[in-house]
Write a protein that holds these residues in place. Structure first.
Motif: not given
Ligand code: ISE
Length: 335
Positions: A176-196
């Motif tokens: 959805i991000a690529r399609w809406l913005l017409g741009e590639e994603i070039v970086r990503i980070s993943v965060h997690h805290g207290r799990p369910s």
């Protein structure tokens, strides 16, 4: 148009029903599943033949086009077989579990020289997401700065692998991000805290994924597979001069003892039923017209590459990971 469906679990059976009941030009003529009882049940309701071997569905002379809704790991060989036969194929997301596998599909299609592969990113057909895309393209909020996405499922297996959450669920948001913005994603980070408390072991749920596009738009994704109350997919695009949002869990608003309320969809079939119907109609019409419609193999590859980077960011704990799609240039077939 005669369609062969491979994989008749929940998703495949839903597609068979949609094709049979809501897509005028289509009929399901052959189905296959690892579990013959699932295939038989779907065949009975649709009048399709059951074939034991999924490759026989692809090769069947009466099958004009193939829909793949089997396990993710089977997508690559099945899509490659469709390409070898020269048959149009709609493959459920993710196109493949790894970026390398998705890249092999892209390479095979480029070799073939025709766009035959459509990836089942159905949100591109959801009326809310379409309205958002149109308003953004019309310049209603100016240039995009941030995209906030929420992806909640009611429940998952308690030991659902965290990588699967990124590859199989958050992948919708990357598309959805690529399609809406017409741009590639070039970086990503993943965060997690207290799990369910509904997950066990190493499963991280919920997670917050923060990505950045080549133009510097920040994209954050809350991916939560155990929110318990229902199914929600929504987003808000923040621009220079306003915001646009998809905030429509379902159409139903009510009044009751608890006050005013909006009904939340129970699952993906309810939330995105109309999007799936439109996606299949467009696919069938496109095949009949000899045109490619919907997400391409390149889109499938790019979203999978972002997911793969997310999985590696999750594993390494590094705040940012370069995405391989940056190093692979987009073939002319997809320009
Ligand atoms: C599932 O495969 C889907 O595609 C749904 O849209 C998503 O919400 C869910 O998390 C996935 O497992």
């Amino acid at each position: 148009m005669s369609v062969g469906v491979i994989g008749t679990g929940a998703m495949g059976a839903f597609h068979v029903r949609t094709l049979t009941e809501s897509v005028d030009r289509a009929q399901v003529s052959a189905v296959a599943d690892l579990d013959p009882s699932l295939a038989a049940a779907v065949a009975e309701s649709s009048g399709a033949r059951v074939l034991e071997d999924p490759l026989a569905v692809v090769a069947d002379a009466d099958v004009d086009a193939v829909l793949i809704a089997s396990a993710d790991a089977t997508h690559e060989p099945l899509v490659l077989a469709c390409l070898a036969e020269g048959k149009p194929v709609l493959c459920e997301k993710p196109l493949a579990p790894t970026a390398e596998a998705a890249q092999r599909i892209v390479a095979a299609e480029v070799e073939k020289g025709r766009r035959l592969v459509t990836v089942g990113f159905m949100r591109r057909y959801d009326p809310g997401y379409v309205a958002l895309a149109e308003a953004y393209a019309a310049g209603e909020i100016g240039a995009a700065l941030m995209l906030h996405c929420v992806h909640r499922n009611a429940r998952s297996r308690p030991d659902n692998p965290s990588a699967q959450l990124i590859r199989g669920s958050a992948v919708h948001e990357f598309d959805i991000a690529r399609w809406l913005l017409g741009e590639e994603i070039v970086r990503i980070s993943v965060h997690h805290g207290r799990p369910s408390s509904h997950v066990v072991g190493d499963t991280r749920d919920p997670m917050l994924l923060v990505a950045e596009t080549e133009g510097g738009v920040l994209v954050d994704v809350e991916a939560f597979m155990n929110c318990r109350y229902g199914y929600e997919a929504r987003c808000e695009l923040v621009g220079e001069s306003g915001t646009l949002g998809v905030d429509e869990p379902s159409g139903l608003a009510g009044r009751g003892p608890a006050g005013l309320y909006r009904k939340v969809a129970a699952g993906w079939a309810e939330r995105f039923g109309e999007a799936y119907r439109r996606e299949l109609c467009d696919w069938v019409d496109g095949v009949a017209a000899g045109e490619h419609r919907g997400a391409t193999a390149w889109d499938g590859y790019a979203a999978t590459a972002v997911a793969a980077a997310g999985v590696s960011a999750l594993g390494s704990g590094e705040p940012a990971t370069p995405v391989p799609v940056r190093r692979v240039s987009r073939p002319a077939l997809y320009s």
